[in-house]
Design a protein around this motif. Structure first.
Motif, PDB file in Angstrom:
ATOM      1  N   ILE A  15       0.842  -1.198   0.000  1.00 48.58           N
ATOM      2  CA  ILE A  15       0.000   0.000   0.000  1.00 48.58           C
ATOM      3  C   ILE A  15       0.879   1.250   0.000  1.00 48.58           C
ATOM      4  O   ILE A  15       0.601   2.220  -0.715  1.00 48.58           O
ATOM      5  N   ALA A  16       1.929   1.222   0.789  1.00 46.42           N
ATOM      6  CA  ALA A  16       2.833   2.371   0.849  1.00 46.42           C
ATOM      7  C   ALA A  16       3.538   2.588  -0.490  1.00 46.42           C
ATOM      8  O   ALA A  16       3.676   3.731  -0.947  1.00 46.42           O
ATOM      9  N   LEU A  17       3.969   1.524  -1.137  1.00 44.96           N
ATOM     10  CA  LEU A  17       4.640   1.659  -2.428  1.00 44.96           C
ATOM     11  C   LEU A  17       3.689   2.142  -3.524  1.00 44.96           C
ATOM     12  O   LEU A  17       4.108   2.803  -4.473  1.00 44.96           O
ATOM     13  N   ALA A  18       2.417   1.800  -3.394  1.00 48.49           N
ATOM     14  CA  ALA A  18       1.437   2.201  -4.408  1.00 48.49           C
ATOM     15  C   ALA A  18       0.988   3.647  -4.257  1.00 48.49           C
ATOM     16  O   ALA A  18       0.388   4.206  -5.181  1.00 48.49           O
ATOM     17  N   ALA A  19       1.280   4.277  -3.134  1.00 47.64           N
ATOM     18  CA  ALA A  19       0.884   5.672  -2.923  1.00 47.64           C
ATOM     19  C   ALA A  19       1.725   6.578  -3.829  1.00 47.64           C
ATOM     20  O   ALA A  19       2.897   6.310  -4.069  1.00 47.64           O
ATOM     21  N   PRO A  20       1.115   7.639  -4.322  1.00 45.25           N
ATOM     22  CA  PRO A  20       1.885   8.583  -5.143  1.00 45.25           C
ATOM     23  C   PRO A  20       3.056   9.170  -4.347  1.00 45.25           C
ATOM     24  O   PRO A  20       2.987   9.296  -3.125  1.00 45.25           O
ATOM     25  N   VAL A  21       4.096   9.527  -5.044  1.00 43.36           N
ATOM     26  CA  VAL A  21       5.285  10.093  -4.405  1.00 43.36           C
ATOM     27  C   VAL A  21       4.909  11.351  -3.631  1.00 43.36           C
ATOM     28  O   VAL A  21       4.189  12.215  -4.128  1.00 43.36           O
ATOM     29  N   GLY A  22       5.359  11.423  -2.387  1.00 43.87           N
ATOM     30  CA  GLY A  22       5.102  12.593  -1.556  1.00 43.87           C
ATOM     31  C   GLY A  22       3.759  12.588  -0.860  1.00 43.87           C
ATOM     32  O   GLY A  22       3.425  13.537  -0.163  1.00 43.87           O
ATOM     33  N   VAL A  23       2.974  11.536  -1.034  1.00 41.62           N
ATOM     34  CA  VAL A  23       1.649  11.437  -0.417  1.00 41.62           C
ATOM     35  C   VAL A  23       1.643  10.250   0.541  1.00 41.62           C
ATOM     36  O   VAL A  23       2.158   9.179   0.216  1.00 41.62           O
ATOM     37  N   LEU A  24       1.053  10.445   1.711  1.00 45.11           N
ATOM     38  CA  LEU A  24       0.945   9.343   2.664  1.00 45.11           C
ATOM     39  C   LEU A  24      -0.010   8.280   2.135  1.00 45.11           C
ATOM     40  O   LEU A  24      -0.971   8.595   1.426  1.00 45.11           O
ATOM     41  N   PRO A  25       0.230   7.026   2.486  1.00 49.33           N
ATOM     42  CA  PRO A  25      -0.678   5.955   2.065  1.00 49.33           C
ATOM     43  C   PRO A  25      -2.088   6.161   2.644  1.00 49.33           C
ATOM     44  O   PRO A  25      -2.263   6.838   3.648  1.00 49.33           O
ATOM     45  N   ASP A  26      -3.064   5.552   2.005  1.00 45.39           N
ATOM     46  CA  ASP A  26      -4.459   5.637   2.434  1.00 45.39           C
ATOM     47  C   ASP A  26      -4.619   4.970   3.807  1.00 45.39           C
ATOM     48  O   ASP A  26      -4.469   3.752   3.937  1.00 45.39           O
ATOM     49  N   VAL A  27      -4.922   5.775   4.821  1.00 39.70           N
ATOM     50  CA  VAL A  27      -5.028   5.273   6.192  1.00 39.70           C
ATOM     51  C   VAL A  27      -6.202   4.299   6.325  1.00 39.70           C
ATOM     52  O   VAL A  27      -6.095   3.272   7.006  1.00 39.70           O
ATOM     53  N   GLY A  28      -7.308   4.585   5.673  1.00 40.61           N
ATOM     54  CA  GLY A  28      -8.467   3.686   5.736  1.00 40.61           C
ATOM     55  C   GLY A  28      -8.149   2.308   5.184  1.00 40.61           C
ATOM     56  O   GLY A  28      -8.536   1.289   5.759  1.00 40.61           O
ATOM     57  N   LEU A  29      -7.430   2.281   4.084  1.00 40.45           N
ATOM     58  CA  LEU A  29      -7.032   1.004   3.486  1.00 40.45           C
ATOM     59  C   LEU A  29      -6.069   0.259   4.403  1.00 40.45           C
ATOM     60  O   LEU A  29      -6.180  -0.960   4.585  1.00 40.45           O
ATOM     61  N   MET A  30      -5.139   1.008   4.994  1.00 43.38           N
ATOM     62  CA  MET A  30      -4.200   0.395   5.946  1.00 43.38           C
ATOM     63  C   MET A  30      -4.950  -0.221   7.127  1.00 43.38           C
ATOM     64  O   MET A  30      -4.624  -1.322   7.565  1.00 43.38           O
ATOM     65  N   LEU A  31      -5.949   0.482   7.642  1.00 41.04           N
ATOM     66  CA  LEU A  31      -6.726  -0.039   8.779  1.00 41.04           C
ATOM     67  C   LEU A  31      -7.518  -1.281   8.394  1.00 41.04           C
ATOM     68  O   LEU A  31      -7.623  -2.227   9.178  1.00 41.04           O
ATOM     69  N   ARG A  32      -8.074  -1.285   7.186  1.00 38.37           N
ATOM     70  CA  ARG A  32      -8.802  -2.483   6.738  1.00 38.37           C
ATOM     71  C   ARG A  32      -7.867  -3.682   6.643  1.00 38.37           C
ATOM     72  O   ARG A  32      -8.207  -4.790   7.053  1.00 38.37           O
ATOM     73  N   PHE A  33      -6.686  -3.461   6.090  1.00 39.23           N
ATOM     74  CA  PHE A  33      -5.727  -4.563   5.980  1.00 39.23           C
ATOM     75  C   PHE A  33      -5.218  -5.000   7.355  1.00 39.23           C
ATOM     76  O   PHE A  33      -4.981  -6.186   7.584  1.00 39.23           O
ATOM     77  N   ALA A  34      -5.055  -4.061   8.277  1.00 35.23           N
ATOM     78  CA  ALA A  34      -4.634  -4.419   9.639  1.00 35.23           C
ATOM     79  C   ALA A  34      -5.704  -5.267  10.310  1.00 35.23           C
ATOM     80  O   ALA A  34      -5.403  -6.280  10.954  1.00 35.23           O
ATOM     81  N   THR A  35      -6.956  -4.868  10.150  1.00 31.24           N
ATOM     82  CA  THR A  35      -8.061  -5.649  10.710  1.00 31.24           C
ATOM     83  C   THR A  35      -8.105  -7.037  10.075  1.00 31.24           C
ATOM     84  O   THR A  35      -8.289  -8.051  10.765  1.00 31.24           O
ATOM     85  N   GLY A  36      -7.918  -7.099   8.769  1.00 27.38           N
ATOM     86  CA  GLY A  36      -7.891  -8.382   8.068  1.00 27.38           C
ATOM     87  C   GLY A  36      -6.758  -9.269   8.549  1.00 27.38           C
ATOM     88  O   GLY A  36      -6.926 -10.485   8.685  1.00 27.38           O
ATOM     89  N   ALA A  37      -5.609  -8.678   8.832  1.00 21.10           N
ATOM     90  CA  ALA A  37      -4.472  -9.460   9.323  1.00 21.10           C
ATOM     91  C   ALA A  37      -4.787 -10.080  10.686  1.00 21.10           C
ATOM     92  O   ALA A  37      -4.473 -11.245  10.935  1.00 21.10           O
ATOM     93  N   VAL A  38      -5.423  -9.305  11.556  1.00 18.47           N
ATOM     94  CA  VAL A  38      -5.791  -9.827  12.880  1.00 18.47           C
ATOM     95  C   VAL A  38      -6.820 -10.948  12.753  1.00 18.47           C
ATOM     96  O   VAL A  38      -6.696 -12.003  13.377  1.00 18.47           O
ATOM     97  N   VAL A  39      -7.821 -10.725  11.895  1.00 20.46           N
ATOM     98  CA  VAL A  39      -8.872 -11.735  11.708  1.00 20.46           C
ATOM     99  C   VAL A  39      -8.288 -13.020  11.122  1.00 20.46           C
ATOM    100  O   VAL A  39      -8.591 -14.125  11.592  1.00 20.46           O
ATOM    101  N   MET A  40      -7.446 -12.897  10.115  1.00 20.57           N
ATOM    102  CA  MET A  40      -6.900 -14.093   9.480  1.00 20.57           C
ATOM    103  C   MET A  40      -5.871 -14.803  10.352  1.00 20.57           C
ATOM    104  O   MET A  40      -5.744 -16.022  10.285  1.00 20.57           O
ATOM    105  N   ARG A  41      -5.170 -14.057  11.200  1.00 20.25           N
ATOM    106  CA  ARG A  41      -4.279 -14.718  12.161  1.00 20.25           C
ATOM    107  C   ARG A  41      -5.119 -15.558  13.120  1.00 20.25           C
ATOM    108  O   ARG A  41      -4.768 -16.686  13.458  1.00 20.25           O
TER     109      ARG A  41
END
Length: 96
Positions: free
Chosen positions: A17-43
């Protein structure tokens, strides 16, 4: 208490997600949170399936003897239902 499984699922996602963000722009926080939640659920789903597969071994090991499947508090069908719920939550997160 040992979050390594969550980190192993989360880091490749967060890095992508961080690599896909445009240069100089922070990654999408909402997408990061969804993936973090998914990681916890799948663990959690991974832990559930491990306990389902190893319940007979867990009953013989002092450290794992008190796990719900090993001591008979829960049945394999209870664990399967819970696993289905976890996998459904993971799918819902993936499709969101």
């Amino acid at each position: 208490d040992k979050p390594i499984g969550t980190w192993l699922l989360l880091w490749p996602c967060a890095w992508s997600i961080a690599l896909a963000a445009p240069v100089g722009v922070l990654p999408d926080v909402g997408l990061m949170l969804r993936f973090a939640t998914g990681a916890v659920v799948m663990r959690g789903a991974g832990c559930t399936i491990n306990d389902m597969w190893d319940h007979d071994i867990d009953a013989k090991v002092a450290r794992t003897r008190t796990r719900p499947l090993a001591d008979g508090t829960l049945t394999q069908m209870d664990a399967l239902r819970f696993l289905g719920l976890q996998l459904s939550a993971g799918l819902a997160i993936l499709l969101s």
